[in-house]
Motif scaffolding. Structure first.
Motif, short mmCIF file in Angstrom:
data_model
loop_
_atom_site.label_atom_id
_atom_site.label_comp_id
_atom_site.label_asym_id
_atom_site.label_seq_id
_atom_site.Cartn_x
_atom_site.Cartn_y
_atom_site.Cartn_z
N GLU A 7 11.83 4.91 0.44
CA GLU A 7 11.69 4.39 1.80
C GLU A 7 10.86 3.10 1.82
O GLU A 7 11.22 2.13 2.49
N ALA A 8 9.76 3.10 1.07
CA ALA A 8 8.91 1.91 1.02
C ALA A 8 9.63 0.73 0.38
O ALA A 8 9.51 -0.41 0.84
N LYS A 9 10.41 0.99 -0.68
CA LYS A 9 11.16 -0.09 -1.33
C LYS A 9 12.26 -0.63 -0.40
O LYS A 9 12.50 -1.84 -0.36
N ASN A 10 12.91 0.26 0.35
CA ASN A 10 13.92 -0.18 1.33
C ASN A 10 13.28 -1.04 2.42
O ASN A 10 13.82 -2.07 2.81
N GLU A 11 12.11 -0.60 2.90
CA GLU A 11 11.40 -1.37 3.92
C GLU A 11 10.99 -2.74 3.37
O GLU A 11 11.11 -3.75 4.05
N GLN A 12 10.57 -2.75 2.11
CA GLN A 12 10.19 -4.01 1.46
C GLN A 12 11.39 -4.97 1.41
O GLN A 12 11.27 -6.15 1.73
N GLU A 35 0.83 -1.21 0.00
CA GLU A 35 0.00 0.00 0.00
C GLU A 35 0.87 1.26 0.00
O GLU A 35 0.58 2.23 -0.69
N LYS A 36 1.95 1.24 0.80
CA LYS A 36 2.85 2.40 0.84
C LYS A 36 3.46 2.65 -0.55
O LYS A 36 3.61 3.79 -0.96
N ILE A 37 3.83 1.58 -1.24
CA ILE A 37 4.42 1.72 -2.58
C ILE A 37 3.40 2.29 -3.55
O ILE A 37 3.72 3.20 -4.33
N LYS A 38 2.14 1.80 -3.48
CA LYS A 38 1.09 2.32 -4.36
C LYS A 38 0.87 3.82 -4.14
O LYS A 38 0.77 4.59 -5.09
N VAL A 39 0.82 4.22 -2.87
CA VAL A 39 0.62 5.64 -2.54
C VAL A 39 1.80 6.45 -3.06
O VAL A 39 1.62 7.51 -3.68
N ALA A 40 3.01 5.96 -2.84
CA ALA A 40 4.21 6.68 -3.27
C ALA A 40 4.27 6.80 -4.79
O ALA A 40 4.72 7.82 -5.31
N LEU A 41 3.83 5.78 -5.49
CA LEU A 41 3.81 5.83 -6.96
C LEU A 41 2.88 6.94 -7.45
O LEU A 41 3.11 7.54 -8.50
#
Length: 158
Positions: A52-57, A33-39
């Motif tokens: 940040e979301a990709k690093n967390e992933q 969800e974080k990645i979708k929002v960031a996109l």
């Protein structure tokens, strides 16, 4: 080359299975969800939320792999098979610090369950190494970073 055996108590196994399930289901969904929002913020080259979301992933996926590997190589310590004749993984040991004249109770656990703040010490720690195999009444020398000290085994229990 064979993998290192990881010693876990039944309780420790259940905790790690629960953590793995959480990471695979809830945490993955949350990051997705974080990645979708960031996109949705547009230009990825200057998108800190996306990075940040990709690093967390990546961190979560690495932890999942680590937990799966650990569980695959886990040897569960069967309380029924534990002897209180000598100090071993899965037991509690009451010791006396001879120099300080202080008593302490430690639970001896595998390295993955160690938590010194709760007196759960690893069989691979300096204290754990010194205690493993000792019997009630024996004194052992602990080689610690700040010098050696002596412990006397007072009691061994499950």
């Amino acid at each position: 080359m064979s993998e290192k055996v990881i010693f876990l108590t039944y309780e420790g196994l259940k905790e790690r299975e629960k953590e793995l399930e959480y990471l695979k289901t809830e945490k993955r969904k949350e990051i997705s969800e974080k990645i979708k929002v960031a996109l949705g913020f547009g230009d990825l080259s200057e998108n800190a939320e996306y990075d940040e979301a990709k690093n967390e992933q990546a961190e979560v996926e690495a932890k999942i792999v680590k937990l799966e590997k650990m569980l695959k190589n886990a040897k569960i310590i069967d309380e029924e098979e534990i002897s209180t004749e000598t100090v071993s993984i899965g037991i509690k040991v009451k010791v006396l610090d001879v120099d300080m004249d202080e008593e302490e109770v430690y639970s001896i656990v595998g390295s993955e369950e160690a938590d010194p703040m709760q007196n759960k010490i690893s069989d691979e720690s300096p204290i754990g190494k010194a205690l493993i195999g000792a019997k009630v009444g024996e004194k052992v020398m602990v080689a610690a970073p700040n010098g050696e000290y002596e412990l006397e085994i007072l009691e061994i229990s499950k």
